[in-house]
Scaffold this motif. Structure first.
Motif, PDB file in Angstrom:
ATOM      1  N   UNK A  80       4.945 -19.355  -2.862  1.00  0.00           N
ATOM      2  CA  UNK A  80       3.902 -19.684  -1.883  1.00  0.00           C
ATOM      3  C   UNK A  80       2.517 -19.408  -2.463  1.00  0.00           C
ATOM      4  N   UNK A  81       2.387 -18.306  -3.219  1.00  0.00           N
ATOM      5  CA  UNK A  81       1.112 -18.021  -3.877  1.00  0.00           C
ATOM      6  C   UNK A  81       0.775 -19.107  -4.901  1.00  0.00           C
ATOM      7  N   UNK A  82       1.773 -19.604  -5.599  1.00  0.00           N
ATOM      8  CA  UNK A  82       1.542 -20.700  -6.544  1.00  0.00           C
ATOM      9  C   UNK A  82       1.054 -21.938  -5.803  1.00  0.00           C
ATOM     10  N   UNK A  83       1.734 -22.291  -4.726  1.00  0.00           N
ATOM     11  CA  UNK A  83       1.315 -23.455  -3.944  1.00  0.00           C
ATOM     12  C   UNK A  83      -0.104 -23.253  -3.419  1.00  0.00           C
ATOM     13  N   UNK A  84      -0.398 -22.069  -2.944  1.00  0.00           N
ATOM     14  CA  UNK A  84      -1.728 -21.739  -2.441  1.00  0.00           C
ATOM     15  C   UNK A  84      -2.789 -21.961  -3.530  1.00  0.00           C
ATOM     16  N   UNK A  85      -2.540 -21.470  -4.725  1.00  0.00           N
ATOM     17  CA  UNK A  85      -3.491 -21.620  -5.816  1.00  0.00           C
ATOM     18  C   UNK A  85      -3.727 -23.089  -6.149  1.00  0.00           C
ATOM     19  N   UNK A  86      -2.660 -23.844  -6.239  1.00  0.00           N
ATOM     20  CA  UNK A  86      -2.774 -25.263  -6.574  1.00  0.00           C
ATOM     21  C   UNK A  86      -3.538 -26.008  -5.482  1.00  0.00           C
ATOM     22  N   UNK A  87      -3.219 -25.731  -4.235  1.00  0.00           N
ATOM     23  CA  UNK A  87      -3.869 -26.439  -3.135  1.00  0.00           C
ATOM     24  C   UNK A  87      -5.349 -26.073  -3.045  1.00  0.00           C
ATOM     25  N   UNK A  88      -5.646 -24.768  -3.124  1.00  0.00           N
ATOM     26  CA  UNK A  88      -7.039 -24.338  -2.991  1.00  0.00           C
ATOM     27  C   UNK A  88      -7.894 -24.754  -4.175  1.00  0.00           C
ATOM     28  N   UNK A  89      -7.334 -24.710  -5.368  1.00  0.00           N
ATOM     29  CA  UNK A  89      -8.118 -25.028  -6.558  1.00  0.00           C
ATOM     30  C   UNK A  89      -8.182 -26.516  -6.869  1.00  0.00           C
ATOM     31  N   UNK A  90      -7.124 -27.250  -6.523  1.00  0.00           N
ATOM     32  CA  UNK A  90      -7.066 -28.657  -6.901  1.00  0.00           C
ATOM     33  C   UNK A  90      -7.221 -29.612  -5.722  1.00  0.00           C
ATOM     34  N   UNK A  91      -6.797 -29.170  -4.530  1.00  0.00           N
ATOM     35  CA  UNK A  91      -6.970 -29.972  -3.315  1.00  0.00           C
ATOM     36  C   UNK A  91      -6.408 -31.375  -3.430  1.00  0.00           C
ATOM     37  N   UNK A  92      -7.108 -32.319  -2.838  1.00  0.00           N
ATOM     38  CA  UNK A  92      -6.784 -33.737  -2.927  1.00  0.00           C
ATOM     39  C   UNK A  92      -5.327 -34.074  -2.697  1.00  0.00           C
ATOM     40  N   UNK A  93      -4.743 -34.743  -3.690  1.00  0.00           N
ATOM     41  CA  UNK A  93      -3.357 -35.210  -3.575  1.00  0.00           C
ATOM     42  C   UNK A  93      -2.381 -34.040  -3.435  1.00  0.00           C
ATOM     43  N   UNK A  94      -2.713 -32.885  -4.004  1.00  0.00           N
ATOM     44  CA  UNK A  94      -1.839 -31.713  -3.874  1.00  0.00           C
ATOM     45  C   UNK A  94      -1.815 -31.225  -2.426  1.00  0.00           C
ATOM     46  N   UNK A  95      -2.992 -31.151  -1.821  1.00  0.00           N
ATOM     47  CA  UNK A  95      -3.079 -30.725  -0.417  1.00  0.00           C
ATOM     48  C   UNK A  95      -2.373 -31.727   0.490  1.00  0.00           C
ATOM     49  N   UNK A  96      -2.591 -32.990   0.217  1.00  0.00           N
ATOM     50  CA  UNK A  96      -1.951 -34.037   1.017  1.00  0.00           C
ATOM     51  C   UNK A  96      -0.423 -33.935   0.929  1.00  0.00           C
ATOM     52  N   UNK A  97       0.100 -33.762  -0.274  1.00  0.00           N
ATOM     53  CA  UNK A  97       1.550 -33.654  -0.460  1.00  0.00           C
ATOM     54  C   UNK A  97       2.098 -32.398   0.222  1.00  0.00           C
ATOM     55  N   UNK A 128      -5.704 -19.557   4.859  1.00  0.00           N
ATOM     56  CA  UNK A 128      -5.641 -21.000   5.109  1.00  0.00           C
ATOM     57  C   UNK A 128      -6.451 -21.357   6.346  1.00  0.00           C
ATOM     58  N   UNK A 129      -6.374 -20.521   7.368  1.00  0.00           N
ATOM     59  CA  UNK A 129      -7.140 -20.777   8.594  1.00  0.00           C
ATOM     60  C   UNK A 129      -8.636 -20.633   8.324  1.00  0.00           C
ATOM     61  N   UNK A 130      -9.029 -19.573   7.617  1.00  0.00           N
ATOM     62  CA  UNK A 130     -10.446 -19.311   7.358  1.00  0.00           C
ATOM     63  C   UNK A 130     -11.077 -20.405   6.498  1.00  0.00           C
ATOM     64  N   UNK A 131     -10.286 -21.009   5.636  1.00  0.00           N
ATOM     65  CA  UNK A 131     -10.800 -22.022   4.713  1.00  0.00           C
ATOM     66  C   UNK A 131     -10.401 -23.446   5.084  1.00  0.00           C
ATOM     67  N   UNK A 132      -9.809 -23.627   6.265  1.00  0.00           N
ATOM     68  CA  UNK A 132      -9.366 -24.954   6.721  1.00  0.00           C
ATOM     69  C   UNK A 132      -8.573 -25.680   5.642  1.00  0.00           C
ATOM     70  N   UNK A 133      -7.615 -24.969   5.053  1.00  0.00           N
ATOM     71  CA  UNK A 133      -6.815 -25.534   3.971  1.00  0.00           C
ATOM     72  C   UNK A 133      -5.949 -26.678   4.467  1.00  0.00           C
ATOM     73  N   UNK A 134      -5.404 -26.528   5.669  1.00  0.00           N
ATOM     74  CA  UNK A 134      -4.588 -27.572   6.286  1.00  0.00           C
ATOM     75  C   UNK A 134      -5.217 -27.963   7.618  1.00  0.00           C
ATOM     76  N   UNK A 135      -4.785 -29.079   8.160  1.00  0.00           N
ATOM     77  CA  UNK A 135      -5.294 -29.558   9.443  1.00  0.00           C
ATOM     78  C   UNK A 135      -5.020 -28.516  10.536  1.00  0.00           C
TER      79      UNK A 135
END
Length: 150
Positions: A80-97, A128-135
């Motif tokens: 989960x920490x790995x996914x968090x890092x990828x989503x927060x740092x790379x966003x875009x298609x990673x966040x969407x997926x 995730x809530x504080x940074x609006x990582x997901x909808x």
């Protein structure tokens, strides 16, 4: 470079970018080497590999999700920490997926976690809530699940 508070300096990625399906198998091997230990070096290295292979975003996220379902509960927080890092740092298609299955991914890991991992997951959800990582609707479902489980 990538990362946000998981430990020391980033290690150089060992997987060459753009090597197709072989890259994905190597990425999975790199994930397996973490063995539940979420060091900043390992997470940063995998995040850099993901950045170099952004065209494979859905496959990378899918590989992390599959690993989350198959590893022992004690190893899930690191993933989960790995996914968090990828989503927060790379966003875009990673966040969407990741958004497609984040409810099942997170709640499945949470339900099988011990109290210490659950506390860490609650803190992760807070970021995730504080940074609006997901909808917001997805974050609400995750927060409600935690509330019901307590």
């Amino acid at each position: 470079m990538y990362g946000h508070g998981y430990g020391g300096a980033a290690a150089a990625p060992r997987v060459a970018p753009g090597t197709g399906a072989a890259f994905l198998a190597d990425f999975v091997r790199e994930m397996d080497e973490m063995r539940g230990m979420a060091t900043k070096e390992a997470i940063n290295a995998l995040t850099m590999i993901a950045a170099d292979n952004a065209g494979w975003a859905a496959d990378i996220v899918g590989a992390i999700e599959a690993r989350l379902r198959s590893v022992p509960p004690a190893h899930r927080l690191a993933l989960l920490y790995l996914m968090d890092s990828i989503i927060k740092n790379l966003g875009g298609a990673f966040r969407e997926a990741a958004s497609r299955n984040i409810v099942q991914t997170f709640t499945g890991a949470y339900d099988s976690a011990d109290e210490g991992a659950r506390a860490s997951m609650v803190r992760l959800l807070g970021t995730w809530e504080a940074n609006s990582v997901f909808a917001p609707p997805l974050l609400t479902v995750l927060r409600q699940h935690i509330s019901r489980a307590e």
